[in-house]
Design a protein around this motif. Structure first.
Motif, PDB file in Angstrom:
ATOM      1  N   LEU A   1       0.809  -1.222   0.000  1.00 11.46           N
ATOM      2  CA  LEU A   1       0.000   0.000   0.000  1.00 11.46           C
ATOM      3  C   LEU A   1       0.841   1.270   0.000  1.00 11.46           C
ATOM      4  CD1 LEU A   1      -2.807  -1.031   2.546  1.00 11.46           C
ATOM      5  CD2 LEU A   1      -2.868  -1.103   0.049  1.00 11.46           C
TER       6      LEU A   1
ATOM      7  N   THR B   1      -8.311  -4.583   5.691  1.00 10.42           N
ATOM      8  CA  THR B   1      -8.213  -3.415   4.809  1.00 10.42           C
ATOM      9  C   THR B   1      -7.182  -3.651   3.705  1.00 10.42           C
ATOM     10  OG1 THR B   1      -8.834  -1.902   6.603  1.00 10.42           O
ATOM     11  CG2 THR B   1      -7.712  -0.946   4.698  1.00 10.42           C
ATOM     12  N   SER B   2      -6.020  -4.164   4.090  1.00  9.27           N
ATOM     13  CA  SER B   2      -4.962  -4.419   3.099  1.00  9.27           C
ATOM     14  C   SER B   2      -5.360  -5.545   2.147  1.00  9.27           C
ATOM     15  CB  SER B   2      -3.640  -4.747   3.800  1.00  9.27           C
ATOM     16  OG  SER B   2      -3.762  -5.894   4.623  1.00  9.27           O
TER      17      SER B   2
ATOM     18  N   LEU C   1      -7.952  -4.103  -0.372  1.00 12.00           N
ATOM     19  CA  LEU C   1      -7.371  -3.135  -1.304  1.00 12.00           C
ATOM     20  C   LEU C   1      -6.424  -3.784  -2.310  1.00 12.00           C
ATOM     21  CD1 LEU C   1      -6.634  -0.107   1.076  1.00 12.00           C
ATOM     22  CD2 LEU C   1      -8.469  -0.302  -0.631  1.00 12.00           C
TER      23      LEU C   1
END
Length: 446
Positions: A145, A427-428, A431
């Motif tokens: 990210l 979340t990672s 994404l």
């Protein structure tokens, strides 16, 4: 002082109960369902590839310290623990037999989540301050990210230190031993037991990930097989009750008498317990699979997704059947989950059933402590550098001996820490899922 500690414990429990309810359910199960469909139902359609990936021998190994098989066994060693016994009993107590069906559903969903964790752990490895290759949610965030997400990586490492201390497992094991084998003991007796526990754990974890992985690769297949044999004996002696047990699982899972709210409550209970058991989306698996020498991320992801099939699928089912056959779970509750299981085995195998289950509890608890020490070491390494990480193991062993936190508070702290670990991990994963899917298309095309 005791009043203040009780108030703090009560406040932690209240916050934990809220965060670990619907918010965590939506994050882990909702996110896992998205990954399940986004991957084309990888956990169902590609399970055969997982077995092939586990047996694959690469002539050109990537960076890492252990094999894919050792990474899988070490990850399972951490997840096949007290939750597979006490957690299942609590799920049945709160949600009824139908909770087991939703544990199975959660296992399938968790397999998809673990697939993405394992794949990204290889795709985005990093190096510590000593130049050693490392993997895990922290490195996935940093290298996948970017630098602006760096605070999220540090946040994961901090809560990871708390969530993997194994205080709850140690306390529950001590309380169980002093209840089953003796009368409830005073602190002078339990200190000796804790010291022995610390010595056993220390003999393994001081050797680092290589020794932990070697021990796990030997102990996990043995302990799962022994548990299967124990439950097989119970099922053979009570074969006539098995059809009724299976019927109760499915009827309770979709009971119209309970209404939509009852079905949702049962689903929430079963899925939440399974999520805690298999730790899919929490981030622990990515730390273990990040140590693998596998050079192909999709192949590692396929290996990683076997974990929930074994812990949430197989082992939790092995615990559920004897409890449901015994049928003595309705009046119990709270943190009495382990006692429900012990009483069930004693009822079905009078005179020695609870002793046999306690032997399995020993194996399950110690295997968890071995692997959790590595997770804490990885978080320490990331936060304070490789040169200081070695001190973590000594702190870990001291906590096993001296941390006598009440079970309720210890469980709430661990649950809350796991929920906070899941936030940056999921979340990672969400994404970066498109990058994994592109690799998937290449892998399966070839």
């Amino acid at each position: 002082m005791n009043g203040i500690l009780d108030s703090i414990g009560s406040a932690i429990t209240t916050v934990s109960d809220f965060v670990c309810g619907y918010p965590l359910f939506i994050l882990l199960i909702g996110g896992g369902l998205f990954l399940f469909f986004y991957s084309g139902a990888v956990s169902l359609r590609r399970i055969g590839y997982s077995i092939k990936a586990l047996r694959y021998k690469s002539e050109v190994a990537g960076e890492g310290q252990i094999s894919s098989f050792q990474a899988l066994m070490s990850a399972i060693a951490s997840t096949v623990g007290m939750g597979n016994i006490a957690g299942v009993a609590i799920a049945i107590t709160v949600g009824g037999p139908g909770a087991i069906f939703w544990m199975w559903v959660s296992a399938v969903v968790g397999m998809s989540t673990k697939f993405f964790e394992g794949a990204l752990a290889i795709m985005y490895k990093g190096h510590d301050s000593a130049g050693e290759p490392q993997g895990g949610t922290m490195y996935i965030i940093l290298h996948g990210l970017g630098e602006r997400w760096k605070p999220f990586a540090y946040f994961f490492a901090v809560v990871g230190l708390i969530g993997t201390l194994c205080v709850m497992q140690a306390n529950q094991l001590v309380e169980s031993v002093t209840t089953v084998f003796t009368t409830p003991a005073g602190i002078e007796n339990t200190l000796g037991l804790r010291f022995v526990m610390g010595m056993v754990v220390g003999a393994v974890i001081i050797g680092g990930i290589r020794r932990i992985s070697v021990i796990s690769a030997k102990i996990v297949p043995v302990m799962v097989t022994c548990y299967m044999l124990l439950v097989f004996v119970v099922l053979c002696l009570n074969f006539d009750k098995l059809p009724g047990v299976l019927a109760s699982i499915f009827q309770s899972a979709f009971s119209l008498e309970a209404g939509i709210g009852g079905i949702l409550g049962t689903a929430l209970t079963g899925a939440r317990r399974a999520a805690y058991v298999n730790e899919a989306g929490v981030g622990t698996a990515s730390m273990m699979h990040g140590a693998s020498r596998n050079d192909n991320p999709i192949r590692e992801g396929l290996v990683a997704m076997i974990g929930p099939a074994i812990d949430s699928g197989l082992v939790c089912t092995l615990t559920a059947f004897p409890i449901l056959i015994a049928g003595n779970y309705a009046s119990e509750g709270g943190i009495k989950g382990l006692y429900i299981a012990l009483n069930s085995f004693e009822q079905l195998l009078p005179g020695y059933g609870h002793y046999l289950l306690m032997v399995m509890v020993f194996f399950f608890a110690f295997s968890t402590m071995f692997s959790y020490s590595y997770y804490g070491l990885k978080c320490t390494n990331f936060l304070f550098g490789a040169e200081n990480a070695k001190y973590y193991n000594y702190f870990y062993l001291v906590m096993i001996v001296v941390a006598m936190i009440p079970l309720g508070a210890a469980g709430a702290i661990m649950d809350l820490a796991f929920a906070l670990m899941a936030l940056p991990t999921m979340t990672s994963l969400l994404l970066l899922a498109p990058r994994v899917r592109r690799k998937m298309k290449e892998y399966f095309a070839n």
